[in-house]
Design an enzyme around this catalytic site. Structure first.
Site, PDB file in Angstrom:
ATOM      1  N   LYS A  52       0.841  -1.204   0.000  1.00  0.00           N
ATOM      2  CA  LYS A  52       0.000   0.000   0.000  1.00  0.00           C
ATOM      3  C   LYS A  52       0.876   1.253   0.000  1.00  0.00           C
ATOM      4  CE  LYS A  52      -3.836  -2.477   2.085  1.00  0.00           C
ATOM      5  NZ  LYS A  52      -4.648  -2.815   3.261  1.00  0.00           N
ATOM      6  N   GLN A  96      -4.640  -1.480   9.353  1.00  0.00           N
ATOM      7  CA  GLN A  96      -4.579  -2.813   8.755  1.00  0.00           C
ATOM      8  C   GLN A  96      -5.227  -3.830   9.693  1.00  0.00           C
ATOM      9  OE1 GLN A  96      -3.589  -3.416   5.656  1.00  0.00           O
ATOM     10  NE2 GLN A  96      -3.920  -5.603   5.817  1.00  0.00           N
ATOM     11  N   ASP A 119     -10.882   2.771   3.452  1.00  0.00           N
ATOM     12  CA  ASP A 119     -11.211   1.342   3.346  1.00  0.00           C
ATOM     13  C   ASP A 119     -12.705   1.130   3.099  1.00  0.00           C
ATOM     14  OD1 ASP A 119      -9.189  -0.608   3.484  1.00  0.00           O
ATOM     15  OD2 ASP A 119      -8.838  -0.210   5.616  1.00  0.00           O
TER      16      ASP A 119
HETATM   17  N1  GUN Z   1      -6.859  -6.854   5.956  1.00  0.00           N
HETATM   18  C1  GUN Z   1      -7.168  -7.641   4.890  1.00  0.00           C
HETATM   19  N2  GUN Z   1      -7.718  -6.884   3.902  1.00  0.00           N
HETATM   20  C2  GUN Z   1      -7.765  -5.615   4.361  1.00  0.00           C
HETATM   21  C3  GUN Z   1      -8.221  -4.390   3.798  1.00  0.00           C
HETATM   22  O1  GUN Z   1      -8.715  -4.304   2.675  1.00  0.00           O
HETATM   23  N3  GUN Z   1      -8.078  -3.287   4.598  1.00  0.00           N
HETATM   24  C4  GUN Z   1      -7.568  -3.347   5.842  1.00  0.00           C
HETATM   25  N4  GUN Z   1      -7.496  -2.223   6.539  1.00  0.00           N
HETATM   26  N5  GUN Z   1      -7.133  -4.467   6.395  1.00  0.00           N
HETATM   27  C5  GUN Z   1      -7.228  -5.599   5.647  1.00  0.00           C
END
Ligand code: GUN
Length: 280
Positions: A52, A96, A119
């Protein structure tokens, strides 16, 4: 022979478009920053977080990284989120998941300002999606709609079956496909006659987290098959929720694993970040 929906290529195109948009915004004096918070050092999470941050750098956004120890208290995390909510230089906030067990995921999601919820997990974002109001949309389902549209798949009036009802994929996926005027069926572990329902789908979207669960028998001749699953075996080989070798000869289009849905999630996160720059 199915046409392969190339998520790597489509996500690269989207990132190029976003890079251009960010450059234009920069010229107008607008800069963007994504705050990325990771609590603990789960290796899979660390890979996602790194990717990311790399995507931010690629399209021209700043990223602010918070790598917090496993013992971080819920209060400490909430205080940091509040500080970032108030920070005008931060456009997007991402925690996350999963967070350690002593922290309540729901409380953390609810604490992020809906204006910075890139998100799309906040109840306000989900509610807005439900009633067709503007707001951030969860990245994986948004990426699937983009894959379908850019592959020129007609959605209007089509019979779309979704396997899985998670908050992150299945439920928002259903709402997005409804918005596109598809006729939507959401199935899950308690669904009776799953095979029969799936084999009536024009578009079959599978997000159940069970390796190669969907065999050829579940697929209608000519269906479009989207596989959200990703599983790694003992030889490091990746596979999805769909048995690709059986599905591919029947489908008209199919996403591979890897290189299908996966790359789209980060591209959509970047799109949400750019949206956050212009809406905040
Ligand atoms: N953990 C697994 N997929 C995601 C996601 O799309 N966003 C976040 N914040 N955590 C995750």
């Amino acid at each position: 022979m199915a046409k392969i929906i190339d998520g790597k290529k489509i996500s690269a195109e989207i990132k190029e478009e976003l890079k251009e948009q960010v450059a234009q915004l920069k010229k107008a004096g607008v800069e963007g920053t994504l705050a990325v918070i990771q609590v603990g050092a789960d290796p899979a999470s660390s890979v996602y977080v790194r990717n990311k941050k790399k995507a931010c750098e690629y399209i021209g956004l700043h990223s602010k990284s918070f790598e917090l120890p496993e013992e971080t208290t819920q209060k400490e995390l909430l205080d940091l989120i509040e500080q970032l909510n108030q920070d005008a230089a931060v456009n997007g906030i991402l925690v996350q998941l999963p967070v350690p067990a002593h922290i309540e995921e729901k409380t953390i999601i609810n604490a992020i300002s809906p204006l910075k919820d890139v998100d799309g997990f906040h109840p306000q974002s989900v509610g807005s999606l439900t009633i067709g109001q503007p707001g951030f949309v969860s990245c994986t389902p948004a990426g699937i709609v983009e894959l379908l549209k850019r592959s020129k798949v007609e959605l209007d009036g089509k019979n779309c079956v979704i396997v899985g009802r998670s908050n992150i994929v299945g439920k928002p996926m259903a709402l997005l496909m409804l918005r596109e005027n598809a006729t939507v069926t959401v199935t899950h572990s308690h669904t009776k006659n799953l095979k029969e329902i799936c084999s009536a789908a024009d578009i079959l979207i599978v997000a159940i987290g069970k390796k190669e669960f969907i065999t050829g028998e579940y697929i209608k001749e000519g269906a479009v098959v989207i596989d959200v699953g990703i599983h790694r075996d003992e030889n490091n080989k990746l596979s999805g929720d769909v048995k690709y070798d059986e599905a591919e000869p029947k489908a008209s289009m199919i996403t591979p694993v890897p290189g299908g849905v996966g790359p789209m999630t980060i591209a959509m996160l970047m799109r949400n970040c750019v949206e956050a720059m212009v809406t905040v």
